[in-house]
Design an enzyme around this catalytic site. Structure first.
Site, mmCIF file in Angstrom:
data_model
loop_
_atom_site.group_PDB
_atom_site.id
_atom_site.type_symbol
_atom_site.label_atom_id
_atom_site.label_comp_id
_atom_site.label_asym_id
_atom_site.label_seq_id
_atom_site.Cartn_x
_atom_site.Cartn_y
_atom_site.Cartn_z
ATOM 1 N N CYS A 2 0.813 -1.209 0.000
ATOM 2 C CA CYS A 2 0.000 0.000 0.000
ATOM 3 C C CYS A 2 0.853 1.268 0.000
ATOM 4 O O CYS A 2 1.806 1.377 0.749
ATOM 5 C CB CYS A 2 -0.960 0.062 1.182
ATOM 6 S SG CYS A 2 -2.144 -1.268 1.246
ATOM 7 N N ARG A 27 6.273 -0.577 -4.219
ATOM 8 C CA ARG A 27 5.876 -1.197 -2.956
ATOM 9 C C ARG A 27 4.986 -2.432 -3.181
ATOM 10 O O ARG A 27 4.818 -3.237 -2.277
ATOM 11 C CB ARG A 27 5.121 -0.178 -2.090
ATOM 12 C CG ARG A 27 5.964 1.033 -1.747
ATOM 13 C CD ARG A 27 5.138 2.104 -1.067
ATOM 14 N NE ARG A 27 4.692 1.684 0.250
ATOM 15 C CZ ARG A 27 5.428 1.705 1.341
ATOM 16 N NH1 ARG A 27 6.665 2.127 1.277
ATOM 17 N NH2 ARG A 27 4.943 1.317 2.497
ATOM 18 N N TRP A 75 -2.471 -3.034 -1.733
ATOM 19 C CA TRP A 75 -1.993 -4.424 -1.818
ATOM 20 C C TRP A 75 -2.949 -5.225 -0.947
ATOM 21 O O TRP A 75 -2.958 -5.075 0.282
ATOM 22 C CB TRP A 75 -0.554 -4.496 -1.298
ATOM 23 C CG TRP A 75 0.137 -5.803 -1.562
ATOM 24 C CD1 TRP A 75 0.853 -6.136 -2.672
ATOM 25 C CD2 TRP A 75 0.221 -6.934 -0.681
ATOM 26 N NE1 TRP A 75 1.357 -7.412 -2.540
ATOM 27 C CE2 TRP A 75 0.992 -7.927 -1.328
ATOM 28 C CE3 TRP A 75 -0.289 -7.219 0.587
ATOM 29 C CZ2 TRP A 75 1.272 -9.166 -0.754
ATOM 30 C CZ3 TRP A 75 -0.019 -8.452 1.164
ATOM 31 C CH2 TRP A 75 0.759 -9.409 0.488
ATOM 32 N N ASN A 101 -2.878 2.375 5.073
ATOM 33 C CA ASN A 101 -1.877 1.323 4.874
ATOM 34 C C ASN A 101 -1.697 0.637 6.221
ATOM 35 O O ASN A 101 -1.488 1.307 7.227
ATOM 36 C CB ASN A 101 -0.558 1.964 4.406
ATOM 37 C CG ASN A 101 0.588 0.962 4.379
ATOM 38 O OD1 ASN A 101 0.366 -0.240 4.335
ATOM 39 N ND2 ASN A 101 1.806 1.475 4.412
ATOM 40 N N GLY A 102 -1.798 -0.676 6.234
ATOM 41 C CA GLY A 102 -1.648 -1.407 7.496
ATOM 42 C C GLY A 102 -2.787 -2.388 7.667
ATOM 43 O O GLY A 102 -3.537 -2.654 6.726
ATOM 44 N N GLU A 481 19.997 -16.918 -1.889
ATOM 45 C CA GLU A 481 19.635 -15.641 -2.507
ATOM 46 C C GLU A 481 19.468 -15.789 -4.023
ATOM 47 O O GLU A 481 18.535 -15.230 -4.607
ATOM 48 C CB GLU A 481 20.698 -14.586 -2.156
ATOM 49 C CG GLU A 481 20.481 -13.211 -2.756
ATOM 50 C CD GLU A 481 19.186 -12.539 -2.344
ATOM 51 O OE1 GLU A 481 18.465 -13.067 -1.473
ATOM 52 O OE2 GLU A 481 18.873 -11.487 -2.932
ATOM 53 N N LYS A 485 16.019 -14.874 -5.926
ATOM 54 C CA LYS A 485 15.978 -13.881 -7.013
ATOM 55 C C LYS A 485 15.264 -14.464 -8.221
ATOM 56 O O LYS A 485 14.406 -13.840 -8.812
ATOM 57 C CB LYS A 485 17.389 -13.465 -7.458
ATOM 58 C CG LYS A 485 18.149 -12.504 -6.600
ATOM 59 C CD LYS A 485 17.746 -11.056 -6.720
ATOM 60 C CE LYS A 485 16.622 -10.667 -5.811
ATOM 61 N NZ LYS A 485 16.818 -10.599 -4.408
ATOM 62 N N GLU A 488 11.459 -15.088 -7.585
ATOM 63 C CA GLU A 488 10.721 -13.833 -7.406
ATOM 64 C C GLU A 488 10.340 -13.201 -8.736
ATOM 65 O O GLU A 488 9.208 -12.770 -8.914
ATOM 66 C CB GLU A 488 11.616 -12.798 -6.688
ATOM 67 C CG GLU A 488 11.622 -12.861 -5.194
ATOM 68 C CD GLU A 488 12.504 -11.764 -4.601
ATOM 69 O OE1 GLU A 488 12.093 -11.193 -3.595
ATOM 70 O OE2 GLU A 488 13.608 -11.475 -5.131
ATOM 71 N N HIS A 504 19.874 -36.422 0.592
ATOM 72 C CA HIS A 504 18.885 -36.836 1.593
ATOM 73 C C HIS A 504 17.460 -36.531 1.143
ATOM 74 O O HIS A 504 16.572 -36.358 1.970
ATOM 75 C CB HIS A 504 19.195 -36.173 2.940
ATOM 76 C CG HIS A 504 20.521 -36.588 3.490
ATOM 77 N ND1 HIS A 504 20.780 -37.855 3.939
ATOM 78 C CD2 HIS A 504 21.694 -35.922 3.598
ATOM 79 C CE1 HIS A 504 22.035 -37.957 4.325
ATOM 80 N NE2 HIS A 504 22.619 -36.793 4.118
ATOM 81 N N LYS A 603 7.570 -4.598 -1.989
ATOM 82 C CA LYS A 603 8.938 -4.300 -1.564
ATOM 83 C C LYS A 603 9.022 -4.092 -0.065
ATOM 84 O O LYS A 603 9.958 -4.514 0.584
ATOM 85 C CB LYS A 603 9.450 -3.050 -2.278
ATOM 86 C CG LYS A 603 10.866 -2.702 -1.843
ATOM 87 C CD LYS A 603 11.717 -2.328 -2.993
ATOM 88 C CE LYS A 603 13.176 -2.267 -2.626
ATOM 89 N NZ LYS A 603 13.850 -3.547 -2.792
HETATM 90 C C1 G6P Z 1 10.256 -8.170 0.776
HETATM 91 C C2 G6P Z 1 11.173 -7.790 -0.373
HETATM 92 C C3 G6P Z 1 12.528 -8.461 -0.200
HETATM 93 C C4 G6P Z 1 13.110 -8.086 1.153
HETATM 94 C C5 G6P Z 1 12.158 -8.422 2.299
HETATM 95 C C6 G6P Z 1 12.624 -7.805 3.604
HETATM 96 O O1 G6P Z 1 9.923 -9.514 0.699
HETATM 97 O O2 G6P Z 1 10.600 -8.164 -1.605
HETATM 98 O O3 G6P Z 1 13.403 -8.018 -1.222
HETATM 99 O O4 G6P Z 1 14.317 -8.772 1.326
HETATM 100 O O5 G6P Z 1 10.863 -7.877 2.036
HETATM 101 O O6 G6P Z 1 12.530 -6.406 3.477
HETATM 102 P P1 G6P Z 1 13.426 -5.399 4.291
HETATM 103 O O7 G6P Z 1 12.954 -4.046 3.862
HETATM 104 O O8 G6P Z 1 13.156 -5.664 5.740
HETATM 105 O O9 G6P Z 1 14.847 -5.664 3.932
#
Ligand code: G6P
Length: 608
Positions: A2, A27, A75, A101-102, A481, A485, A488, A504, A603
């Site tokens: 949001c 966001r 969102w 937002n929240g 990671e 990536k 995502e 395993h 985000k």
């Molecule tokens: C979301 C983002 C990720 C991020 C995570 C934690 O899932 O898409 O890229 O690593 O939040 O966010 P922060 O702002 O706490 O690093």
């Protein structure tokens, strides 16, 4: 998650609101809307889908008159994405409009109360209770109404509120959700994040929880819940508009990948001096450091993956036991914490709801709190005992790259610092670590310069159905990671596995043609990785290996090799992640995905 924008000034509001919302698209959202006072009444325009749809409907905002308004990107949490669930929400009498937002956790209880009073609900959202509650309490003073409303709310909120009876002001308030105020000669703003107001001003107020803001064309007044005025300091944003723009690149993600050498330099350089690590940002004494009984690194998503690398490095350089926890787990378990425990939170946004809750839980249990944060003045930064800022600048793409890399640099700095202060590392060892870190920007640039190779590999595999990432030690941590990536932004199923654990269970999924990305950057584990590569090759896997250029023998077992410049094992994670970012990026582009705004993701995850 949001986005909120509010504006009152001398310009037409709707185009400014839509422009501001476009800066908050990163966001994550699934619908958008605006409410504008048109000189006569509040006009609400909202719809499901991308902001372009609303933009088109309103001809860039030009069809909506008025110089006061609030806007929102939603969102979905409570209720599916739909026109009716989109914000703004109105009171039944149409005189007050609200964006939120929240999450209001006690909304069902409030709803029941309001339904008994005769209010009719049209949406499935938790937000609608705020609108009706505002109407219920409204007695001519919006300030009084807000005080009464927020007293009843449990959960998190950033709110923007306009009222037909007050055509020369709007209100904003926050608790556990981000909101800033922008101040300019031409009018004033509220927004979920700085990029929304940056084209208009660099003068910002950072708000504390439960501060209520009256925003007019000529000024801003901040109140506490006792309706007393609160004085605020202006925070000057020192990055320019370009930092939050694409700068000629097709995607923010690519631009941010390219920015990594500079971001790392900006994060490391101010913290090394005369062969020592200098962390003025933290106030732990030598005795405090010697007394640390345990470190918890707590975070979400990619920041959690940084923590997994951090564990290996801190244990190695500082000989302190480190546990890495997902914030959403840490907050609800009973971690063993003493007043000698250090809890390190890692967060790009500084607003992730679970990470904030974990911070508070750590504090409640008596731990000392150190955070590694990118957004200056964010909630996590403000609530921590000490903060080490990552100087990555604004990161817009949902999939993090430069924030991850700068967080990793801070892990090296911190580990070396703890080892140095404990007297575990000799002067020569500390300056050796610093020397390796100082090479990173140039070495990363070399990896970035080999992007065509990576693009070629991506072109060979963009139709893959499943991809497995394998590694041992820090290579395993980086695999996590790399895998995240890829899934995502390309929507390809992918898993990361500690290479020794594969047999395993997961090895049963390897069949003819399955793509395996094998990381082998750690000298002592290199031979072991060769064996693991052979194991998957024997089951039909196609293996893309990643190692330093000296390790040519890997060509005997892998189908293809991406070489990293020769480097010390310690800093190899910072190099190894770059081709994985680029690999995911190119595959996403080749599959026609929305690279910067992948489906369902946000985000800044400001709800639990
Ligand atoms: C979301 C983002 C990720 C991020 C995570 C934690 O899932 O898409 O890229 O690593 O939040 O966010 P922060 O702002 O706490 O690093």
């Amino acid at each position: 998650m949001c986005g909120i924008v509010g504006y009152i000034g001398r310009q037409q509001a709707a185009p400014i609101l839509l422009d501001g919302l476009s800066k908050l698209e990163y966001r994550g959202y699934d619908s958008a809307g605006v409410a504008v006072y048109d000189g006569d009444r509040i006009v609400v325009e909202k719809c499901k889908g991308r902001l372009e749809t609303l933009n088109h409907k309103l001809n860039g905002g030009r069809t909506v008159k008025g110089t006061l308004g609030i806007g929102h990107t939603r969102w979905a949490t409570h209720g599916a994405p739909s026109d009716v669930n989109s914000h703004p929400h109105m009171t039944e009498n149409g005189r007050i409009a609200i964006v939120h937002n929240g999450i209001i956790e006690n909304y069902l209880k409030i709803k029941e109360f309001l339904v008994n009073k005769g209010y009719k609900f049209v949406s499935d959202t938790d937000t609608e209770v705020i609108a009706h509650l505002a109407e219920y309490y409204y007695d001519g003073s919006i300030l009084d109404t807000i005080v009464k409303v927020i007293d009843k709310l449990e959960g998190s909120y950033a709110l923007g509120i306009i009222c037909e009876d007050n055509p020369d002001e709007f209100f904003a308030v926050r608790k556990d959700s981000p909101l800033i105020i922008g101040l300019s000669e031409d009018g004033n703003f509220a927004a979920s994040d700085i990029p929304a107001v940056l084209p208009y001003t660099r003068k910002i107020y950072l708000l504390e929880d439960d501060e209520i803001v009256r925003v007019t064309r000529d000024g801003v007044t901040v109140y506490n819940t006792d309706k007393e005025t609160v004085s605020k300091e202006v925070f000057e944003v020192n990055w320019d508009v370009g930092a939050a723009e694409k700068g000629g690149h097709e995607h923010f993600m690519f631009k941010e990948i390219l920015e990594q050498p500079k971001a790392i330099k900006d994060t490391i350089n101010p913290r090394v001096k005369d062969g020592r690590v200098v962390l003025d940002d933290i106030t732990l004494t030598k005795a405090d450091i010697e007394g640390i009984d345990k470190i918890y690194i707590v975070a979400c998503g990619s920041a959690y993956h940084v923590g997994v690398v951090g564990k290996y490095i801190i244990e190695k350089l500082a000989n302190i036991s480190v546990e890495v926890d997902l914030a959403s787990e840490f907050r609800y378990r009973a971690p063993i914490v003493t007043d000698k425990t250090l809890v390190i939170l890692i967060s790009q946004s500084g607003e992730t709801a679970d990470t904030i809750a974990a911070l508070r839980e750590g504090k409640r249990r008596g731990a000392r709190i150190l955070s590694v944060v990118n957004v200056v003045g964010s909630s996590i930064a403000r609530e921590s005992d000490n903060v080490i800022y990552t100087w990555a600048g604004p990161e817009i793409a949902v999939a993090t790259t430069k924030a991850y890399s700068t967080q990793l640099s801070v892990m090296y700095l911190l580990a070396a610092y703890l080892g140095q202060e404990k007297g575990l590392l000799t002067e020569a060892e500390v300056s050796g670590v610093i020397g390796e870190m100082s090479k990173l920007p140039a070495l990363i640039q070399t990896v970035i310069d080999s992007q065509e190779n990576i693009q070629y590999f991506a072109s060979q595999h963009f139709n893959a159905k499943d991809v497995f990432f394998l590694g041992r030690g820090v290579d395993y941590a980086v695999s996590l990671e790399g895998s995240l990536k890829l899934k995502e932004i390309s929507y390809i199923h992918s898993e990361a596995y500690a290479a020794g654990e594969l047999k395993h269970g997961t090895i049963s999924l390897i069949e003819d043609g399955t793509l395996v990305v094998a990381l082998a950057t750690q000298g002592p584990l290199f031979e072991k990785m060769l064996s693991n590569i052979k194991e998957v090759k024997a089951r039909g896997a196609v293996v893309l290996a990643l190692t330093q250029s000296a390790n040519k023998e890997i060509e005997q077992v892998a189908d293809a090799v991406l070489y990293l410049p020769d480097c010390n094992d310690l800093i190899a994670p910072s190099l190894a992640v770059i081709p994985l970012q680029l690999f995911a990026y190119y595959i996403s582009v080749m599959r026609g995905c929305d690279v910067d705004k992948p489906r369902n993701l946000a985000k800044s995850v400001t709800v639990e």
